[in-house]
Design an enzyme around this catalytic site. Structure first.
Site, PDB file in Angstrom:
ATOM      1  CG  ASP A 115      -0.373  -0.274   2.507  1.00 53.49           C
ATOM      2  OD1 ASP A 115       0.854  -0.429   2.594  1.00 53.49           O
ATOM      3  OD2 ASP A 115      -1.133  -0.340   3.500  1.00 53.49           O
TER       4      ASP A 115
ATOM      5  CG  ASP B  98       1.889   0.934  11.444  1.00 57.49           C
ATOM      6  OD1 ASP B  98       1.211   1.580  12.271  1.00 57.49           O
ATOM      7  OD2 ASP B  98       1.668   0.957  10.230  1.00 57.49           O
TER       8      ASP B  98
END
Length: 748
Positions: A61, A470
């Site tokens: 992504d 993340d």
């Protein structure tokens, strides 16, 4: 009746492969990824070519696309993306040509929101992704938007490979090409372009856009080689209304597939040609994060009948379904993944009788004991977790966000699936049907998809310490070996910045933005990041921003996100620093323990009392947005500031600045080892110099520059990247990107 294909000449413009321009003399550099090894981010799509063995691709992504190598590693294909083409790294769909396997197509574009100024693209390769031509679309795509795991939205007709279909977002519907993707026309007869919007009230535009077409599947059995396949299925993101459509004449007319269950959104439409069956997974959300209910159906094309083959029910069904794979060598063998089973673990089901019965990857023994039917290895990325089968409920070892799930069409034992952190898979899949125990390994070697938010290369200890989105962050003793662990205690999901004390460089500070529930959002290490302790001086409500620690590690200045600029001296509670606007860019002097610096707008500030008070000392031309302050670790008051209007150098602690000639905009700036001992440090900058945006090094305090990026390495958006020079290795620089991890470059 309106014609089914409306030419839209303004829609596309064919361009050549992106060019590379020099503003200064080029110095060849050798660029490599700093190995993190696990992927690091969401892998929404994996596609095998059905006619040439070993050809497979993965899309991410924010990190571009990759090609599979024979040794299970991956080669990145879009590293040339630069300041003007950074949204190539958002890959919304991928297609590999089943007739001419050398042909590869990517649908790229990062966001449909206003903050992405660029249109979407169809990227066309005739050499397995070694080079591309680019077709610019009139509208945007969303490789990092909700619903990015659906698909594939882009397909090549296996009977006539000059024909392609592409399902767009934002209500732009279905497009068709009959010239290998060079030009496209709108398929106007499709009854729906999708109506589902995740959150119409979202004013940012991220969740308030129409998801659009979910997937396109060409029925290869419906035609003959040399002519377009007449039958094509399309799934659209809608709920409560028909969302699967079919054409029997290659797109001229369309109808709803009769008997369909339109309760949920169709995520995948996977054809099993030998069975004449279409398998469709559904979820009640667009994904990849949401989805609390779903189903799996099979559609018998010849008999036009539907069968509910959902592998879970009752209390065992609390998730939607994502990836669907069929074994092309063994008809009736099918697998489906839970899109998001957050507890007690992810889940994958397998059937060898077309969905009549199923076996899971885990099931309950006597609660809370679990039966897990796999071996597990994360040798390539040991920081992913314990390198054994974890039977404790709540450890997401199998994965999450599982929209990509494939079986090698030439090898029934070879399977791969994408998660929110890596690619898993193995080479003994058929053991599932005998011993009901398969090998799962992290197989993302070469895919470096992390978003890097902070970098330091201290003068002693490990070569590199990173703050990572993340994945919290890593210490790299060896740049070519994946770390054993990531930051712990605290292990926030994201660390946003990191700094070291100039005179005590083994003392490190970092900050995160995990929210109030995560406790203290600032932590300290006295052993170069090996171990950490939450800083008790911080309030749990404070997070984010940038951080600087004084030269002797006695004071910390924190330009927080939403709570202004704060200071803590000698471990006292953080309090407001006087004299600085919110959002000020900050840095500490690396020699004088009492000195900190700040920049906001055109103003430059200095503190000589450990960050308690700041005073405006000078101006930075007509700057409106400073980005970075780099401090010479070997000279008091020697510093550089990068801004939207240029690059500025001071040798008197910020009392005066000199603008660097020819630099009109600069983002990251850093200093590294000198060419020879005693010389001024090398200066590295991401900047626009003589009208050309790139990465540069100067060995003479900015008088002359060499360009160190090249046509193969553009590093994406410079405004999103961080940069640090190595103080021990002349010429070495680290670039932390927003999606392709960390690169390190050495003079070739």
């Amino acid at each position: 009746m309106l014609p089914s294909l409306l030419p839209i000449a303004a829609l596309v413009a064919l361009a050549s492969s992106p060019s590379f321009t020099l503003a200064a003399d080029a110095q060849p550099y050798s660029w490599k990824n700093v190995k993190i090894g696990g992927g690091g981010g969401f892998v929404p799509g994996i596609v095998f070519n059905p006619t040439e063995q070993g050809v497979a691709y993965a899309r991410t992504d924010i990190g571009g696309a990759y090609k599979l190598n024979p040794d299970d590693s991956w080669t990145p294909l879009l590293d040339f993306a630069n300041s003007e083409t950074w949204n190539y790294w958002g890959v919304d769909a991928l297609a590999t040509d089943p007739v001419e396997p050398n042909r590869l197509y990517l649908a790229t574009g990062m966001y449909t929101s206003d903050w992405d100024p660029y249109p979407g693209h169809i990227m066309i390769s005739e050499d397995y992704g070694a080079s591309f031509s680019v077709v610019d679309l009139e509208f945007k795509l969303g490789g990092n938007m909700p619903g990015r795991g659906m698909g594939e939205r882009l397909v090549v007709d296996p009977n006539d490979n000059s024909v392609l279909y592409f399902g767009a977002r934002s209500g732009n519907g279905l497009l068709k090409s009959t010239d290998y993707g060079a030009t496209w026309e709108a398929v106007s007869a499709l009854p729906s372009a999708g109506t589902y919007i995740p959150d119409a009230s979202d004013t940012t535009g991220y969740n308030s856009d129409i998801i659009g077409i979910s997937w396109v599947t060409v029925d290869s059995t419906s035609g003959a080689s040399g002519s377009p396949s007449p039958r094509v299925f399309v799934g659209v993101a809608s709920m409560g209304e028909d969302n699967i459509f079919v054409t029997e004449n290659a797109g001229s007319t369309w109808s709803s597939v009769t008997g369909q269950n339109n309760t949920y959104i169709p995520h995948k439409g996977t054809l099993s040609p030998s069975e004449g069956v279409l398998y469709i997974s559904y979820s009640d959300g667009a994904g990849p994060y949401d989805g609390t209910m779903g189903s799996l159906y099979k559609y018998d094309i010849a008999n036009a009948t539907w069968t509910d083959i959902t592998p879970a029910s009752g209390d065992d069904l609390y998730f939607g379904f994502g990836g669907v794979a069929v074994d092309l060598q063994v008809p009736g063998t099918i697998m489906v993944a839970a899109l998001n089973s957050w507890y007690p673990d992810g889940q994958i089901y397998r059937s060898t009788d077309s969905g009549a019965t199923w076996s899971p990857l885990w099931d309950w023994a006597v609660y809370p004991e679990m039966n897990k039917y796999y071996y597990y290895s994360d040798d390539l990325a040991p920081w992913l977790g314990p390198n054994y089968v974890e039977t404790t409920p709540g450890t997401l070892q199998i994965g999450w966000m599982m929209e990509a799930l494939v079986i090698d069409p030439f090898d029934s034992d070879h399977w791969l699936y994408g998660t929110g952190a890596t690619i898993y898979g193995g080479h003994d899949l058929t053991a599932w049907d005998t011993t009901h125990n398969v090998s799962i390994s992290s197989l993302a070697d070469g895919i470096e998809e992390d978003a890097i938010l902070g970098l330091i290369s201290p003068p002693v200890g490990p070569s590199l310490i990173s703050a990572v989105g993340d994945n919290t962050g890593f210490v790299h003793e060896d740049l070519d070996t994946a770390p054993v662990t990531r930051f712990t205690n605290p292990e926030w999901s994201t660390s946003v910045d990191v700094d070291y004390a100039g005179n005590v460089p083994t003392t490190i500070v970092r900050v995160g933005n995990a929210g109030d529930e995560a406790g203290k959002q600032i932590a300290l290490s006295t052993d170069s990041g090996a171990t950490w302790t939450p800083d008790s001086a911080a309030d749990n409500a404070v997070q984010g921003g940038k951080v600087a620690i004084s030269a002797n590690a006695t004071s910390i200045v924190w330009s927080s996100s939403g709570n202004g600029v704060l200071v803590s001296a000698n471990s006292a509670a953080f309090a407001a620093a006087s004299g600085l606007p919110d959002g000020t860019v900050i840095a500490s002097d690396k020699v004088d323990d009492s000195v900190f610096y700040g920049a906001s707008g055109a103003d430059f500030y200095v503190s000589s009392d450990g960050g308690a008070t700041f005073t405006a000392a000078s101006t930075l031309g007509d700057s409106t947005a400073p980005f970075d302050i780099a401090v010479n670790p070997g000279a008091l008051g020697d510093l550089w500031v990068s801004t939207d209007k240029g690059l500025y150098h001071s040798t008197d602690g910020g009392a005066t600045f000199t603008a660097v000639e020819s630099v009109t905009q600069a983002w990251a700036v850093s200093l590294g080892a000198s060419p020879t001992e005693g010389d001024y440090p090398a200066v590295y900058v991401a900047a626009t110099l003589d009208g050309v945006t790139g990465y540069y090094r100067s060995d003479d305090e900015g008088a002359n520059w060499v360009q160190i990026d090249d046509a193969a390495h553009g590093f994406g958006s410079p405004g999103s990247n961080v940069l640090t020079g190595d103080p021990r290795v002349y010429g070495r620089v680290y670039i932390g990107t927003n999606g392709r991890g960390i690169f390190y470059g050495d003079i070739a």
